[in-house]
Design a protein around this motif. Structure first.
Motif, PDB file in Angstrom:
ATOM      1  N   LYS A  92      12.477  -1.248  11.587  1.00 56.21           N
ATOM      2  CA  LYS A  92      12.143  -0.099  10.747  1.00 56.21           C
ATOM      3  C   LYS A  92      13.415   0.528  10.199  1.00 56.21           C
ATOM      4  O   LYS A  92      14.394   0.718  10.910  1.00 56.21           O
ATOM      5  CB  LYS A  92      11.367   0.938  11.559  1.00 56.21           C
ATOM      6  CG  LYS A  92      10.905   2.138  10.738  1.00 56.21           C
ATOM      7  CD  LYS A  92      10.122   3.076  11.635  1.00 56.21           C
ATOM      8  CE  LYS A  92       9.549   4.241  10.810  1.00 56.21           C
ATOM      9  NZ  LYS A  92      10.581   5.081  10.231  1.00 56.21           N
TER      10      LYS A  92
ATOM     11  N   THR B  37       9.728   6.081   3.872  1.00 60.51           N
ATOM     12  CA  THR B  37       8.351   5.677   3.660  1.00 60.51           C
ATOM     13  C   THR B  37       7.438   6.825   4.050  1.00 60.51           C
ATOM     14  O   THR B  37       7.853   7.768   4.719  1.00 60.51           O
ATOM     15  CB  THR B  37       7.996   4.443   4.505  1.00 60.51           C
ATOM     16  OG1 THR B  37       7.881   4.825   5.880  1.00 60.51           O
ATOM     17  CG2 THR B  37       9.073   3.362   4.373  1.00 60.51           C
TER      18      THR B  37
ATOM     19  N   GLU C 237       5.680   2.930   0.417  1.00 57.36           N
ATOM     20  CA  GLU C 237       6.931   2.538   1.060  1.00 57.36           C
ATOM     21  C   GLU C 237       8.148   3.138   0.378  1.00 57.36           C
ATOM     22  O   GLU C 237       9.285   2.835   0.745  1.00 57.36           O
ATOM     23  CB  GLU C 237       7.050   1.002   1.070  1.00 57.36           C
ATOM     24  CG  GLU C 237       5.938   0.299   1.826  1.00 57.36           C
ATOM     25  CD  GLU C 237       5.874   0.748   3.282  1.00 57.36           C
ATOM     26  OE1 GLU C 237       6.924   0.724   3.957  1.00 57.36           O
ATOM     27  OE2 GLU C 237       4.768   1.113   3.737  1.00 57.36           O
ATOM     28  N   ASP C 238       7.909   3.975  -0.603  1.00 53.98           N
ATOM     29  CA  ASP C 238       9.012   4.587  -1.351  1.00 53.98           C
ATOM     30  C   ASP C 238       8.670   6.055  -1.587  1.00 53.98           C
ATOM     31  O   ASP C 238       8.009   6.396  -2.574  1.00 53.98           O
ATOM     32  CB  ASP C 238       9.220   3.851  -2.674  1.00 53.98           C
ATOM     33  CG  ASP C 238      10.496   4.286  -3.400  1.00 53.98           C
ATOM     34  OD1 ASP C 238      11.272   5.078  -2.823  1.00 53.98           O
ATOM     35  OD2 ASP C 238      10.706   3.830  -4.541  1.00 53.98           O
TER      36      ASP C 238
END
Length: 245
Positions: free
Chosen positions: A3, A169, A86-87
């Motif tokens: 991660k 994220t 995820e952004d």
């Protein structure tokens, strides 16, 4: 794959969505950016019942969940309603006394994610761990001088609020990474703003109100309203909102 922790941005371009918003700063800081299809308030305390109602007299939560827990639960409903889960971007209020050191080199120059940890320093005494129902007593708009050298020009600025911009994220909400100074109990502040790169929604959590505001599509707000474990109310951002003394 390991991660990737939330990372500090030195390119603040992504925050212009917030800083260029035409709403008055106090409305922007509590209700979020203008122009999204629907708004709702996620309550951390019940709304006050009368004028002059003191927050000291408000009933405390009895479900054991912190404000961070509630924000994370809300974000799970919002995740399907963005193309970029995820952004995401997060603004950390400078008034908590947590000051990221500018990263060396250009690893974060574009705001890109990086596995290199960002060292944060504290130039104020540790904050006490807050009760689950409310944040510590701090003075809104009172913060260290934004021109001090250690900020390195990293501050995103509103008229009465300064912030640091992070990227990560949607699941990073509430987790600033291993190098963020916390209290001995492990408490760290929640983001003041959280939004995905596609601007599909925004969670706004200012230090003053007893709620967070969620601006999103109508289907996303409907999903939040249907969750029996969250206290969410539809909100008209053009109207005054309830407040405690």
């Amino acid at each position: 794959m390991a991660k990737v922790s939330m990372s500090l941005c030195t390119d603040l371009t992504a925050a212009t969505w917030i800083t260029k918003d035409p709403a008055p700063w106090h409305k922007l800081a509590t209700l979020g950016p203008s122009g999204l299809p629907a708004y709702a308030r996620l309550l951390f305390l019940p709304d006050p019942t009368h004028l002059g109602h003191s927050e000291n007299d408000a009933p405390e939560r009895d479900d054991g969940r912190s404000e961070t827990d509630l924000l994370r639960a809300a974000s799970t409903h919002l995740t399907p309603h963005t193309t970029t889960p995820e952004d995401c971007y997060f603004l950390l209020w400078d008034g908590w006394g947590l000051h990221p050191s500018p990263p060396a080199g250009d690893q974060h120059r574009s705001g890109a994610l990086s596995s290199k940890p960002v060292r944060l320093t504290r130039d104020a005494p540790p904050l006490p761990a807050p009760p689950a129902a409310f944040q510590p007593g701090v003075q809104p708009g009172v913060h260290p001088d934004a021109r001090r050298p250690e900020t390195g020009g990293l501050l995103v600025r509103l008229p009465e609020r300064d912030y640091y911009l992070f990227r990560g994220t949607v699941t990073d909400l509430g987790d600033w990474g291993p190098d963020l100074p916390t209290t001995p109990s492990g408490w760290a502040p929640d983001p003041a703003f959280t939004w995905p790169a596609d601007h599909a929604w925004c969670i706004t959590r200012d230090v003053d109100p007893h709620y967070a505001t969620i601006a999103a599509s109508r289907p996303a707000i409907t999903a939040l309203l249907r969750d029996p474990h969250l206290d969410v109310l539809p909100t008209d951002p053009h109207q005054p909102q309830p407040y405690y003394l």
